[in-house]
Design a protein around this motif. Structure first.
Motif, PDB file in Angstrom:
ATOM      1  N   GLN A   1      -2.174  -1.023 -12.555  1.00  0.00           N
ATOM      2  CA  GLN A   1      -2.646   0.364 -12.605  1.00  0.00           C
ATOM      3  C   GLN A   1      -3.767   0.473 -13.621  1.00  0.00           C
ATOM      4  OE1 GLN A   1      -1.432   3.827 -11.259  1.00  0.00           O
ATOM      5  NE2 GLN A   1      -3.562   3.909 -11.975  1.00  0.00           N
TER       6      GLN A   1
ATOM      7  N   MET B   1      -9.032   9.946  -5.346  1.00  0.00           N
ATOM      8  CA  MET B   1      -9.424   8.734  -6.062  1.00  0.00           C
ATOM      9  C   MET B   1     -10.148   7.733  -5.167  1.00  0.00           C
ATOM     10  SD  MET B   1      -9.298   7.284  -9.087  1.00  0.00           S
ATOM     11  CE  MET B   1      -7.880   7.814 -10.054  1.00  0.00           C
ATOM     12  N   THR B   2      -9.720   7.636  -3.888  1.00  0.00           N
ATOM     13  CA  THR B   2     -10.211   6.554  -3.017  1.00  0.00           C
ATOM     14  C   THR B   2     -11.039   7.012  -1.826  1.00  0.00           C
ATOM     15  OG1 THR B   2      -8.305   6.550  -1.528  1.00  0.00           O
ATOM     16  CG2 THR B   2      -8.095   5.274  -3.566  1.00  0.00           C
TER      17      THR B   2
ATOM     18  N   ASP C   1      -2.600  -3.260  -6.401  1.00  0.00           N
ATOM     19  CA  ASP C   1      -3.336  -2.271  -7.180  1.00  0.00           C
ATOM     20  C   ASP C   1      -2.914  -0.864  -6.772  1.00  0.00           C
ATOM     21  OD1 ASP C   1      -4.843  -4.320  -8.385  1.00  0.00           O
ATOM     22  OD2 ASP C   1      -6.238  -4.351  -6.697  1.00  0.00           O
TER      23      ASP C   1
ATOM     24  N   ALA D   1      -5.449  -3.753  -2.732  1.00  0.00           N
ATOM     25  CA  ALA D   1      -5.083  -2.345  -2.799  1.00  0.00           C
ATOM     26  C   ALA D   1      -4.199  -1.965  -1.619  1.00  0.00           C
ATOM     27  CB  ALA D   1      -6.331  -1.469  -2.826  1.00  0.00           C
TER      28      ALA D   1
ATOM     29  N   CYS E   1     -13.122   3.774  -4.347  1.00  0.00           N
ATOM     30  CA  CYS E   1     -12.433   4.182  -5.571  1.00  0.00           C
ATOM     31  C   CYS E   1     -13.444   4.646  -6.611  1.00  0.00           C
ATOM     32  CB  CYS E   1     -11.600   3.029  -6.125  1.00  0.00           C
ATOM     33  SG  CYS E   1     -10.341   2.448  -4.965  1.00  0.00           S
TER      34      CYS E   1
ATOM     35  N   TYR F   1      -4.416  10.430  -4.359  1.00  0.00           N
ATOM     36  CA  TYR F   1      -4.905   9.166  -3.805  1.00  0.00           C
ATOM     37  C   TYR F   1      -6.201   9.398  -3.022  1.00  0.00           C
ATOM     38  CZ  TYR F   1      -4.759   4.632  -1.364  1.00  0.00           C
ATOM     39  OH  TYR F   1      -5.049   3.391  -0.865  1.00  0.00           O
TER      40      TYR F   1
ATOM     41  N   CYS G   1     -14.356   1.958  -9.148  1.00  0.00           N
ATOM     42  CA  CYS G   1     -14.643   0.604  -8.649  1.00  0.00           C
ATOM     43  C   CYS G   1     -15.744  -0.062  -9.471  1.00  0.00           C
ATOM     44  CB  CYS G   1     -15.064   0.664  -7.183  1.00  0.00           C
ATOM     45  SG  CYS G   1     -15.434  -0.968  -6.495  1.00  0.00           S
TER      46      CYS G   1
ATOM     47  N   LYS H   1      -3.577   2.967  -6.991  1.00  0.00           N
ATOM     48  CA  LYS H   1      -4.677   3.886  -7.296  1.00  0.00           C
ATOM     49  C   LYS H   1      -4.142   5.233  -7.778  1.00  0.00           C
ATOM     50  CE  LYS H   1      -7.334   0.677  -5.635  1.00  0.00           C
ATOM     51  NZ  LYS H   1      -8.102  -0.206  -6.528  1.00  0.00           N
ATOM     52  N   GLN H   2      -3.197   5.761  -7.035  1.00  0.00           N
ATOM     53  CA  GLN H   2      -2.475   6.987  -7.371  1.00  0.00           C
ATOM     54  C   GLN H   2      -1.173   6.930  -6.574  1.00  0.00           C
ATOM     55  OE1 GLN H   2      -2.547   9.713  -9.224  1.00  0.00           O
ATOM     56  NE2 GLN H   2      -4.597   9.833 -10.096  1.00  0.00           N
TER      57      GLN H   2
END
Length: 239
Positions: free
Chosen positions: A163, A137-138, A125, A105, A33, A134, A36, A127-128
């Motif tokens: 979020q 982001m990850t 969690d 997550a 992420c 997503y 992170c 993330k998107q």
């Protein structure tokens, strides 16, 4: 009985579920992420090796702190990446009458049914909420997350959604509307928490000699986050 790898342990967690929590940070995560703040938990070979029974004995020592309204929260890293160790530790905690929570997550492996059988609450969690965003982001697809979310729905496990609100990424009203529509379709959500992005983990990247993905992105304004929380998710607080 499967031994596991833990990164660290916190005895007085106040933001990791209801009441006072003992928080166990498990080692290892497959996501990368962009925001992170625990990159030191990524490596699956790091951390301390421990047996479930030994860990539960350590957790039980903190019972005077968490009493009846607290418990234990398994975080990370990504706790679902050690499914056998996690499920056995959860089972032993429930045998001791300890309230169990997973901060995840939703990106793991193994039998989610065995894990959720002994889980009282999941801090999920987000993330998107769209595949492309997503991945950006990850660094991973949403497949594992979607599988875990379906397992949560099947089990009816209580969920608190989390979020992280990041300037220029997840702080727009359009995104909040999108997030609300997404959350509204999850039947067992008790609470939604918007968490302002902070810079507290940035120095870890420097120490580890890896570039910080969000270099130059400022911390999220806490008051603005609180306003978004009230406007979009004020109805999600059934606890």
């Amino acid at each position: 009985m499967a031994a596991g790898k833990i990164h660290s342990m916190e005895s007085m967690g106040l933001v990791d579920g209801p009441g006072i929590r003992t928080v166990i940070f498990l080692q290892g995560c497959s996501l990368r992420c962009r925001f992170c703040h625990n990159p030191d938990t990524w490596d699956f070979d790091g951390g301390e090796t421990i047996e479930p029974q030994e860990l539960v004995q350590k957790i039980a020592r903190f019972r005077p702190y968490f009493k009846d309204n607290g418990g234990v929260t398994f975080s990370g890293g990504e706790p679902l990446m050690q499914p056998e160790f996690l499920s056995e530790t959860l089972r032993l905690c429930k045998k001791e009458g300890i309230h169990t929570c997973i901060d995840t997550a939703g990106c793991g492996t193994g039998n989610y049914d065995e894990i959720l059988k002994y889980t009282d609450l999941v801090l999920l969690d987000i993330k998107q909420v769209e595949e492309e965003a997503y991945r950006h982001m990850t660094g991973r697809s949403m497949d594992h997350f979607n599988q875990f979310l379906q397992a949560l729905k099947d089990h009816g496990t209580p969920i608190w959604i989390r979020q992280v609100v990041i300037p220029g990424m997840t702080d727009s009203r359009d995104y909040m509307e999108q997030l609300k529509r997404y959350v509204d379709n999850i039947p067992n959500v008790e609470k939604v928490e918007l968490l302002p992005y902070h810079l507290l983990g940035a120095n870890k990247y420097e120490v580890m000699g890896i570039p910080y993905p969000l270099c130059g992105v400022p911390a999220m304004d806490k008051d603005e986050t609180a306003n978004l929380q009230k406007e979009f998710f004020g109805g999600y607080d059934h606890v």
